[in-house]
Design a protein around this motif. Structure first.
Motif, PDB file in Angstrom:
ATOM      1  N   SER A 368       0.829  -1.199   0.000  1.00 27.40           N
ATOM      2  CA  SER A 368       0.000   0.000   0.000  1.00 27.40           C
ATOM      3  C   SER A 368       0.867   1.254   0.000  1.00 27.40           C
ATOM      4  CB  SER A 368      -0.925  -0.014   1.217  1.00 27.40           C
ATOM      5  OG  SER A 368      -1.684   1.182   1.276  1.00 27.40           O
ATOM      6  N   ASN A 369       1.936   1.259   0.831  1.00 26.93           N
ATOM      7  CA  ASN A 369       2.849   2.405   0.870  1.00 26.93           C
ATOM      8  C   ASN A 369       3.588   2.557  -0.458  1.00 26.93           C
ATOM      9  OD1 ASN A 369       2.216   3.212   3.440  1.00 26.93           O
ATOM     10  ND2 ASN A 369       3.908   2.137   4.418  1.00 26.93           N
ATOM     11  N   ALA A 370       4.034   1.428  -1.019  1.00 29.78           N
ATOM     12  CA  ALA A 370       4.794   1.484  -2.270  1.00 29.78           C
ATOM     13  C   ALA A 370       3.948   2.105  -3.378  1.00 29.78           C
ATOM     14  CB  ALA A 370       5.254   0.084  -2.669  1.00 29.78           C
ATOM     15  N   ILE A 371       2.697   1.681  -3.505  1.00 32.09           N
ATOM     16  CA  ILE A 371       1.820   2.235  -4.546  1.00 32.09           C
ATOM     17  C   ILE A 371       1.469   3.690  -4.233  1.00 32.09           C
ATOM     18  CG2 ILE A 371      -0.463   2.018  -5.607  1.00 32.09           C
ATOM     19  CD1 ILE A 371      -0.225  -1.016  -5.218  1.00 32.09           C
ATOM     20  N   LYS A 372       1.236   3.992  -2.960  1.00 31.02           N
ATOM     21  CA  LYS A 372       0.856   5.349  -2.566  1.00 31.02           C
ATOM     22  C   LYS A 372       1.956   6.349  -2.919  1.00 31.02           C
ATOM     23  CE  LYS A 372      -0.706   5.964   1.633  1.00 31.02           C
ATOM     24  NZ  LYS A 372      -0.706   6.165   3.099  1.00 31.02           N
ATOM     25  N   PHE A 373       3.222   5.996  -2.690  1.00 27.13           N
ATOM     26  CA  PHE A 373       4.322   6.946  -2.864  1.00 27.13           C
ATOM     27  C   PHE A 373       5.012   6.804  -4.221  1.00 27.13           C
ATOM     28  CE2 PHE A 373       4.167   6.401   1.840  1.00 27.13           C
ATOM     29  CZ  PHE A 373       3.735   7.681   2.134  1.00 27.13           C
ATOM     30  N   THR A 374       4.405   6.052  -5.149  1.00 32.06           N
ATOM     31  CA  THR A 374       4.968   5.913  -6.493  1.00 32.06           C
ATOM     32  C   THR A 374       4.009   6.551  -7.493  1.00 32.06           C
ATOM     33  OG1 THR A 374       6.068   3.847  -5.890  1.00 32.06           O
ATOM     34  CG2 THR A 374       5.799   4.289  -8.240  1.00 32.06           C
ATOM     35  N   THR A 375       4.500   7.496  -8.257  1.00 29.76           N
ATOM     36  CA  THR A 375       3.655   8.184  -9.249  1.00 29.76           C
ATOM     37  C   THR A 375       3.860   7.643 -10.655  1.00 29.76           C
ATOM     38  OG1 THR A 375       5.350   9.892  -9.490  1.00 29.76           O
ATOM     39  CG2 THR A 375       3.601  10.300  -7.887  1.00 29.76           C
ATOM     40  N   GLU A 376       5.001   7.025 -10.914  1.00 29.85           N
ATOM     41  CA  GLU A 376       5.256   6.418 -12.215  1.00 29.85           C
ATOM     42  C   GLU A 376       6.314   5.335 -12.047  1.00 29.85           C
ATOM     43  OE1 GLU A 376       6.757   9.315 -14.892  1.00 29.85           O
ATOM     44  OE2 GLU A 376       8.468   9.864 -13.639  1.00 29.85           O
ATOM     45  N   GLY A 377       6.304   4.396 -12.993  1.00 25.71           N
ATOM     46  CA  GLY A 377       7.267   3.313 -12.914  1.00 25.71           C
ATOM     47  C   GLY A 377       6.590   2.022 -12.506  1.00 25.71           C
ATOM     48  N   SER A 378       7.144   1.338 -11.511  1.00 28.26           N
ATOM     49  CA  SER A 378       6.640   0.013 -11.150  1.00 28.26           C
ATOM     50  C   SER A 378       6.785  -0.260  -9.664  1.00 28.26           C
ATOM     51  CB  SER A 378       7.393  -1.072 -11.949  1.00 28.26           C
ATOM     52  OG  SER A 378       8.776  -1.051 -11.566  1.00 28.26           O
ATOM     53  N   VAL A 379       6.045  -1.234  -9.209  1.00 29.73           N
ATOM     54  CA  VAL A 379       6.158  -1.794  -7.865  1.00 29.73           C
ATOM     55  C   VAL A 379       6.313  -3.297  -8.042  1.00 29.73           C
ATOM     56  CG1 VAL A 379       5.001  -2.227  -5.686  1.00 29.73           C
ATOM     57  CG2 VAL A 379       4.794   0.014  -6.778  1.00 29.73           C
ATOM     58  N   VAL A 380       7.389  -3.853  -7.515  1.00 31.84           N
ATOM     59  CA  VAL A 380       7.702  -5.269  -7.685  1.00 31.84           C
ATOM     60  C   VAL A 380       7.681  -5.952  -6.328  1.00 31.84           C
ATOM     61  CG1 VAL A 380       9.397  -6.952  -8.505  1.00 31.84           C
ATOM     62  CG2 VAL A 380       9.114  -4.766  -9.698  1.00 31.84           C
ATOM     63  N   PHE A 381       6.884  -7.021  -6.278  1.00 33.70           N
ATOM     64  CA  PHE A 381       6.853  -7.846  -5.062  1.00 33.70           C
ATOM     65  C   PHE A 381       7.468  -9.191  -5.399  1.00 33.70           C
ATOM     66  CE2 PHE A 381       4.632 -11.214  -2.652  1.00 33.70           C
ATOM     67  CZ  PHE A 381       5.080 -10.896  -1.380  1.00 33.70           C
TER      68      PHE A 381
END
Length: 477
Positions: A368-381
């Protein structure tokens, strides 16, 4: 020859008295003093009486030139008193006492001169004692000044005011008595040096003992104060936990109603609501769900701090974890046009023994934090076996990592974000929202699960949060 015999008899008597007093002091007075059987104000008075008696004894065995003229070493007790008495006024008392004791041999002009002389010597010794106490000079330097000053003033007084004519005294008596008195005073002082050092050591030990008693008393008071503070903190923490639990219950009940009713109204509108009204119902539901999550976070934090958080271990399928998280966060990531990627190491075991509810809670907070503080690019789990450089304990460990390309965190503030209700700065909470509890709760839950939570980040280049958990059932209950 009579001068030598008299002074040798005097010094022998003084040494004998000193030896006897030293024995009494070491084996009786010190033990009595340790038991506090003698009042503080009586002890120096008794010691002064012993010194006056020693001066009187020297007169008993002094050289009698005539019936009223006596030569002796009555000034020696004053010299020794310089290094025995802490309070200088006692030296004046001793000088006056020895001087008055001269009248026990009869009243005469010589007795008056003797009393006057010893009183003046007592005042001199008092002044010397005051100066010695404020001086850093050695013991032997002080001793030399004391012996010379007392013997010289004694000779001057006898020459000026004595009943023996000054010329006769200076030419016939002074050349013998002065150097002899100096030498015997040094000899007596040297013999008493051990007593002086014993007295100094005793005084230092007594002072150290008194300081230790004061420190022990202060430590006891500080300990009691800390224990009282600890009890107050425990009580305050208990009251806070009870308040938060009650508050959470009172808030969650109406929130559930708001969420359910808004959902029910939206599902059963049947053409009764316009698109704008349906959007308002959606906002009501999402706002209620957000508030409910914050209430749950506060409740979880209070339970962790109070030690009431229960951990229930069970076998969890590792393969299902990314599927559940993908389903929960894919819509939000798509709405922000962020690529959400899930990676799983094929060499992982099928199951991990841990508390599935708390594990998912940690991972949800991180994603949730990763998506909240990312405006562009990616989130990898990704889930993988932890490398040797990341292990804190022996055995197999599994790493759950969340990497993003968001705003990142500067190194000086990376510890700050794990504190409750804290974020990197105030603008973060205003821009992105939230109470700043997610990471604090995740850190504590990671410890309860027997693992740890780490962070690697650079400002402006994204962050990587990694949860390390033991692959076995090493869970702190």
């Amino acid at each position: 020859m009579p001068f030598y015999q008299t002074f040798l008899i005097n010094i022998s008597l003084l040494i004998t008295l000193a030896f006897l007093f030293n024995l009494v002091y070491k084996y009786i007075l010190l033990r009595v003093d340790a038991l506090r059987l003698i009042p503080e104000q009586v002890r120096p008075a008794a010691l002064a009486a012993v010194f006056i008696f020693a001066g009187w004894v020297t007169m008993v065995f002094g050289l009698r030139l005539r019936e009223e003229v006596i030569f002796d070493l009555r000034a020696v007790p004053l010299i020794i008193g310089l290094f025995v008495f802490r309070h200088p006024a006692w030296l004046t008392v001793i000088g006056l006492g020895i001087g008055l004791s001269r009248f026990t041999f009869g009243y005469s002009d010589a007795a008056v001169v003797g009393c006057f002389n010893l009183t003046i010597l007592g005042l001199l010794c008092m002044e010397l004692s005051i100066r010695f106490q404020h001086s850093d000079r050695s013991f032997w330097w002080k001793l030399g000044v004391g012996i010379f000053s007392v013997n010289l003033l004694n000779a001057v007084n006898l020459a000026l005011f004595g009943v023996v004519p000054g010329k006769i005294y200076m030419l016939g008596i002074f050349p013998i008595t002065f150097p002899l008195g100096m030498a015997l005073s040094y000899l007596f002082a040297f013999i008493l040096y051990d007593f002086y050092m014993e007295k100094e050591r005793t005084a230092q030990l007594r002072d150290s003992h008194e300081r230790l008693l004061v420190q022990r008393s202060e430590l006891q008071e500080a300990k009691e104060a800390l224990e009282d503070k600890a009890r107050q903190l425990i009580l305050a923490s208990r009251h806070k936990s009870e308040f938060l639990a009650n508050m959470s219950h009172e808030l969650k009940t109406p929130l559930h109603s708001i969420i359910l009713l808004s959902q029910l109204l939206a599902d059963q509108h049947e053409g009764r609501w316009t698109e704008e009204e349906l959007q308002d119902l959606s906002i009501i539901r999402s706002s209620g769900e957000g508030l409910l999550r914050q209430v749950n976070d506060i409740l979880d934090l209070s339970m962790v701090e109070a030690g009431n958080m229960e951990i229930h271990s069970e076998d969890i399928s590792i393969a299902e974890i990314p599927q559940i998280l993908q389903h929960q966060f894919q819509e939000e990531a798509s709405r922000k046009e962020i690529r959400l990627k899930m990676d799983v190491d094929p060499h992982l075991p099928a199951l991990i023994c841990t508390d599935g509810l708390r594990l998912h809670q940690i991972l949800r907070n991180l994603l949730s934090n990763a998506i909240k503080f990312t405006t562009e690019g990616s989130v990898v789990f990704d889930i993988r076996l932890a490398g040797p450089e990341s292990r804190k304990c022996e055995g197999d460990w599994i790493a759950f990592s969340v990497r993003d390309t968001g705003i990142g965190i500067e190194e000086s503030k990376q510890r700050l974000i794990f504190e409750a209700f804290r974020q990197v700065d105030g603008s973060i909470s205003r821009r992105y929202g939230g109470l700043g509890l997610g990471l604090s709760i995740s850190l504590e839950l990671a410890k309860l699960l027997g693992g740890r939570l780490s962070l690697s980040s650079q400002e402006g280049r994204g962050s990587t949060f990694t949860l390390y958990l033991p692959a076995g059932s090493h869970i702190h209950l």
